[in-house]
Design a protein around this motif. Structure first.
Motif, PDB file in Angstrom:
ATOM      1  N   ASN A   1      30.277  24.279  48.935  1.00 47.54           N
ATOM      2  CA  ASN A   1      30.827  25.120  47.867  1.00 47.54           C
ATOM      3  C   ASN A   1      32.335  25.358  48.002  1.00 47.54           C
ATOM      4  N   CYS A   2      33.082  24.281  47.870  1.00 44.32           N
ATOM      5  CA  CYS A   2      34.539  24.378  47.849  1.00 44.32           C
ATOM      6  C   CYS A   2      34.980  25.018  46.531  1.00 44.32           C
ATOM      7  N   PRO A   3      35.895  25.986  46.550  1.00 38.00           N
ATOM      8  CA  PRO A   3      36.381  26.557  45.293  1.00 38.00           C
ATOM      9  C   PRO A   3      37.028  25.514  44.383  1.00 38.00           C
ATOM     10  N   THR A   4      37.888  24.661  44.936  1.00 33.90           N
ATOM     11  CA  THR A   4      38.388  23.474  44.222  1.00 33.90           C
ATOM     12  C   THR A   4      38.288  22.295  45.191  1.00 33.90           C
TER      13      THR A   4
ATOM     14  N   LYS B   1      23.518  22.423  63.226  1.00 31.49           N
ATOM     15  CA  LYS B   1      23.243  23.462  62.233  1.00 31.49           C
ATOM     16  C   LYS B   1      24.499  24.213  61.798  1.00 31.49           C
ATOM     17  N   HIS B   2      25.652  23.636  62.004  1.00 28.44           N
ATOM     18  CA  HIS B   2      26.867  24.348  61.610  1.00 28.44           C
ATOM     19  C   HIS B   2      27.114  24.188  60.110  1.00 28.44           C
ATOM     20  N   LEU B   3      27.950  25.059  59.549  1.00 28.00           N
ATOM     21  CA  LEU B   3      28.319  24.982  58.144  1.00 28.00           C
ATOM     22  C   LEU B   3      29.686  25.634  57.938  1.00 28.00           C
ATOM     23  N   ILE B   4      30.537  24.949  57.189  1.00 24.77           N
ATOM     24  CA  ILE B   4      31.801  25.524  56.733  1.00 24.77           C
ATOM     25  C   ILE B   4      31.596  25.874  55.268  1.00 24.77           C
ATOM     26  N   HIS B   5      31.575  27.162  54.953  1.00 23.12           N
ATOM     27  CA  HIS B   5      31.164  27.638  53.628  1.00 23.12           C
ATOM     28  C   HIS B   5      32.380  28.209  52.893  1.00 23.12           C
ATOM     29  N   GLY B   6      32.788  27.526  51.816  1.00 22.71           N
ATOM     30  CA  GLY B   6      33.949  27.960  51.055  1.00 22.71           C
ATOM     31  C   GLY B   6      33.676  29.042  50.032  1.00 22.71           C
ATOM     32  N   GLN B   7      32.408  29.353  49.783  1.00 25.82           N
ATOM     33  CA  GLN B   7      31.983  30.384  48.830  1.00 25.82           C
ATOM     34  C   GLN B   7      32.530  30.141  47.418  1.00 25.82           C
ATOM     35  N   GLY B   8      32.550  28.887  47.021  1.00 29.32           N
ATOM     36  CA  GLY B   8      33.042  28.534  45.698  1.00 29.32           C
ATOM     37  C   GLY B   8      32.306  29.207  44.561  1.00 29.32           C
ATOM     38  N   GLU B   9      31.063  29.589  44.796  1.00 30.32           N
ATOM     39  CA  GLU B   9      30.270  30.226  43.740  1.00 30.32           C
ATOM     40  C   GLU B   9      30.895  31.532  43.262  1.00 30.32           C
TER      41      GLU B   9
END
Length: 376
Positions: A157-160, A114-122
């Motif tokens: 959600n990678c920013p780029t 259940k892990h997540l690496i979240h880049g907050q690209g939004e």
């Protein structure tokens, strides 16, 4: 200093050691890795990470936010095992990044269920990608490692760009890269999923990718296999050369894409060389058992006139031994072609294609070079 029993150390050396090459390694899952020893060090905040990485070989990162404008630096000790739990999130800052930078030798990095690496690209996407608008972190997951296995990593959600790889003898298995949110209002751009350059002996396998630029891109590298990777919304299963003005940094050799699919994308197979770059050679590239679905430009595009697409290709890069075997699929849209080949004078040699069939094109194939086994 944490001390481990001889049996635990021996087992970890077998699983994480110098055998992370194209064949012959044994990988383990999160639960198995966690149960190998009770001596993991847990980092539950960003502030704890530097000291834990310095003193521990077996590390769990648990559910925290990285401060704005900071890189999660993971300079791992040799033979380390790093596990991700919960969500690792990055506070928003308009800067170059990277968000995570991993270095080390003979390491293993594994994601929990259940892990997540979240880049907050939004919070960054503005329809301009890396070429304009707000400054965006260029990499979420940056790897500079010699010898290692990266397994079951979830990135959102990678920013780029998402994953950039530099290193040797590395396997990336079970990556799940999800940029579905980036299709809203077509705001996400230049979100390359997995790119490796200046690397040797690389495996990328058993992964699912949804993004808005190259799915997997190979640059200046050798001896790699990309297999069982499934892409949606991307720009292609890609080979790139000519990015450097230095001749020695443009060679690509012995790369295989096999048992992969790509759909809803701009291109299926995209092979691009840059006329403005130095000289180089791309040799022995194979695409085998590739399924292409509902591509909106070209099912297969091999172009030496990138990025202008002007029909004036260069011959600074030689493309030898390009093999396509059982490449099938569909394109859709009024401007689509099944195949476009734009080779510079004398720069394309010894291409062998078999069982290549792309249907649904509204325009005829456009080829100034004709591979053996395919009529266009």
């Amino acid at each position: 200093m944490i001390h481990f029993s001889k049996s635990v150390v021996t087992l970890l050396m077998v699983l994480v050691g110098t055998s992370a090459t194209l064949v012959g390694y044994e990988s383990i899952d999160y639960a198995t890795a966690l149960n190998l020893t009770a001596d993991y060090c847990y980092a539950r905040s960003y502030e704890e990470v530097p000291s834990i990485v310095q003193r521990c070989e077996y590390i769990v990162l648990v559910d925290f936010e990285v401060p704005a404008g900071e890189t999660l630096e993971l300079n791992l000790q040799k033979n380390s095992v790093l596990l991700f739990e919960g969500t690792i999130k990055f506070a928003v800052a308009y800067w170059d990044g990277p968000l995570i930078h991993i270095t080390g030798n003979n390491i293993q990095v594994i994601g929990g269920t259940k892990h997540l690496i979240h880049g907050q690209g939004e919070f960054y996407w503005d329809g301009q990608g890396g070429s304009g608008g707000v400054k965006k972190p260029e990499k979420v997951f940056s790897v500079n490692v010699n010898g290692g296995i990266f397994k079951n990593i979830n990135i959102k959600n990678c920013p780029t760009a998402c994953v950039k790889i530099y290193g040797n003898d590395l396997t990336f298995s079970g990556f799940n890269i999800d940029l579905n949110d980036g299709f809203k209002n077509k705001l996400a751009k230049h979100t390359d999923a997995m790119t490796f350059s200046h690397s040797n002996n690389i495996v990328i396998e058993n992964s699912k990718i949804v993004n808005q630029d190259d799915c997997v891109n190979v640059i200046c590298s050798s001896n790699a296999v990309i297999r069982n990777v499934h892409c949606w919304g991307s720009h292609g299963l890609t080979i790139s050369s000519g990015l450097s003005t230095s001749d020695r940094n443009n060679d690509v050799q012995n790369i295989t894409y096999e048992d992969c699919s790509i759909g809803g994308s701009l291109s299926g197979i995209h092979f691009k060389t840059h006329p403005a770059g130095g000289h180089g050679t791309v040799d022995q590239v194979t695409y085998r058992n590739i399924e292409i679905k509902d591509v909106t430009r070209h099912g297969i595009e091999i172009q030496q006139d990138y990025p202008n697409n002007d029909g004036h290709p260069s011959n600074n890069i030689k493309i030898n031994n390009l093999n396509l075997i059982n490449v099938t699929g569909t394109v859709k849209g009024k401007t689509t072609r099944g195949v476009r080949i734009s080779c510079g004078s004398g720069s394309c040699t010894n291409w062998k294609w078999s069982d290549v069939k792309i249907t649904g094109a509204h325009k005829k194939d456009d080829c100034n070079f004709h591979p053996d086994g395919y009529s266009c």
